[in-house]
Write a protein that holds these residues in place. Sequence first.
Motif, PDB file in Angstrom:
ATOM      1  N   MET A 171       0.837  -1.208   0.000  1.00 20.36           N
ATOM      2  CA  MET A 171       0.000   0.000   0.000  1.00 20.36           C
ATOM      3  C   MET A 171       0.862   1.244   0.000  1.00 20.36           C
ATOM      4  O   MET A 171       1.769   1.402   0.789  1.00 20.36           O
ATOM      5  CB  MET A 171      -0.930  -0.064   1.225  1.00 20.36           C
ATOM      6  N   ASP A 172       0.593   2.091  -0.917  1.00 18.78           N
ATOM      7  CA  ASP A 172       1.266   3.377  -0.978  1.00 18.78           C
ATOM      8  C   ASP A 172       0.897   4.191   0.257  1.00 18.78           C
ATOM      9  O   ASP A 172      -0.239   4.195   0.696  1.00 18.78           O
ATOM     10  CB  ASP A 172       0.753   4.086  -2.238  1.00 18.78           C
TER      11      ASP A 172
ATOM     12  N   ARG B 202      -1.744   5.027  -9.043  1.00 16.15           N
ATOM     13  CA  ARG B 202      -1.959   4.426  -7.710  1.00 16.15           C
ATOM     14  C   ARG B 202      -3.394   3.949  -7.584  1.00 16.15           C
ATOM     15  O   ARG B 202      -4.169   4.424  -6.758  1.00 16.15           O
ATOM     16  CB  ARG B 202      -1.665   5.460  -6.611  1.00 16.15           C
ATOM     17  N   THR B 203      -3.763   2.969  -8.402  1.00 12.25           N
ATOM     18  CA  THR B 203      -5.161   2.524  -8.429  1.00 12.25           C
ATOM     19  C   THR B 203      -5.581   1.893  -7.102  1.00 12.25           C
ATOM     20  O   THR B 203      -6.763   1.814  -6.799  1.00 12.25           O
ATOM     21  CB  THR B 203      -5.412   1.530  -9.581  1.00 12.25           C
ATOM     22  N   GLY B 204      -4.584   1.461  -6.301  1.00 15.45           N
ATOM     23  CA  GLY B 204      -4.906   0.918  -4.975  1.00 15.45           C
ATOM     24  C   GLY B 204      -5.616   1.966  -4.125  1.00 15.45           C
ATOM     25  O   GLY B 204      -6.560   1.661  -3.393  1.00 15.45           O
TER      26      GLY B 204
ATOM     27  N   ARG C 209      -9.204   2.333  -5.374  1.00 15.62           N
ATOM     28  CA  ARG C 209     -10.000   1.185  -4.927  1.00 15.62           C
ATOM     29  C   ARG C 209     -10.396   1.351  -3.456  1.00 15.62           C
ATOM     30  O   ARG C 209     -11.548   1.140  -3.066  1.00 15.62           O
ATOM     31  CB  ARG C 209      -9.186  -0.097  -5.154  1.00 15.62           C
ATOM     32  N   ASP C 210      -9.423   1.737  -2.622  1.00 11.41           N
ATOM     33  CA  ASP C 210      -9.704   1.865  -1.187  1.00 11.41           C
ATOM     34  C   ASP C 210     -10.690   2.995  -0.920  1.00 11.41           C
ATOM     35  O   ASP C 210     -11.544   2.886  -0.036  1.00 11.41           O
ATOM     36  CB  ASP C 210      -8.409   2.106  -0.406  1.00 11.41           C
TER      37      ASP C 210
END
Length: 388
Positions: A1-2, A342-344, A347-348
Amino acid sequence: MDDATYGCPRSSSRPPSSATSSSSGGCSRGRWNDPRTASRRCPTDAGDGKKRILTGIRPTGPLHLGHYAGALENWVRLQGGHDCYFLIADYQVSDYAGDIARVREAVWTVALDWLAVGLDPERSAFVIESLVPEHAELALWLSWFLPLGMLQRNPTLKAEMEEFGRTSVPVAFFTYPVMQAANILLPRAHLVPVGEDQLPHVELTRELARRFNRQFREVFPEPEGLVGRVPRLVGIDGHAKMSKSRDNAIYLKDPPSVVTEKVRSMYTDPTRLRATDPGHIEGNPVFLYHEAFNPDRDEVADLKDRYRRGAVGDVEVKQKLAAALNALLDPIRERRAYFEARTGLVRDALAEGTSRARKAAGTTMALVRDALDLDYLERHRDDPSREA
Ligand code: ATP
Ligand code: MG
């Protein structure tokens, strides 16, 4: 996770700052945040006396300048002082129902555009409509309290049905204002910041809230519509509304060269053939855009004056507009690129916002079920007569 943040970053991995978001308070919370900002937490639940906001957008494609001036700009400003739910209305896409892959893809596109303009998921919930099943449940209950005639008379729905242009309109297209009412009433929102075309739906929602409250008990506030700085931005083709469906839009993610080219091809005063002909400002989309997006008021006044006198060519007026639009869009494009990598985080933002909306939905539906006396089986659980 960034470990980057959406709103109050400190490290080199922070998103480029947005002019709009920084002006609205700059405090955020959440696990990505600098712990030093934790003491400046923005309380976001309804218990803190903040008014609640629910508004949304259909996931049918990228967002454009009409969304920005009519809605998003207002949303960014309001998120500092309100408890906000921003909804991606993926039930309300029956004009694209045959292309579900496009709808799914557009959920990401919309979320990216939201982050790009400075909506901050640490303060505001990003919600996917279909992942909160209570929306469907409430919409069905509400549809009992809405006379058919009110839908048939709804001016926005009537116009859209005509634009739909097909002989067979899905039932869900006709009833989407009921879904919107359920969206607004589910978090018991007080305010609905929207473009002008959505006001009839807010009015219908108020009527539904009144009917429900009167017939059962006071569950829903009567929400107020709040129209943005530009109630209805015209399209680049001169059509009354810039719209994804008509593809007459300048998109927030358009690169500078595309923006310049779209502006160059914009519809302008059709009666003006030469730069020396006196031109019309009123209703001229190029000047409507200058008015809406060019912060250099002196430049706009000078261009208007010279245009009226036939002392400036369309080329110069359009070049200056393209420059103003690109200056507005540059930081938005920069933030978009940051989150696209940073698609994470995207999504979050969607998962956490949707989960927050489900909690609020649970509270409201408990009140609705109670008002409708829906726990009758529970009440008869210990009925001894079954043993007789
Ligand atoms: P479509 O034309 O396909 O229905 P849309 O561009 O109208 O798409 P919506 O998701 O229906 O997009 O609208 C989202 C929000 O943006 C609404 O509040 C709407 O009023 C506002 N909005 C959309 N287009 C404009 C515009 N041209 N000017 C002002 N507000 C707009
Ligand atoms: Mg629309």
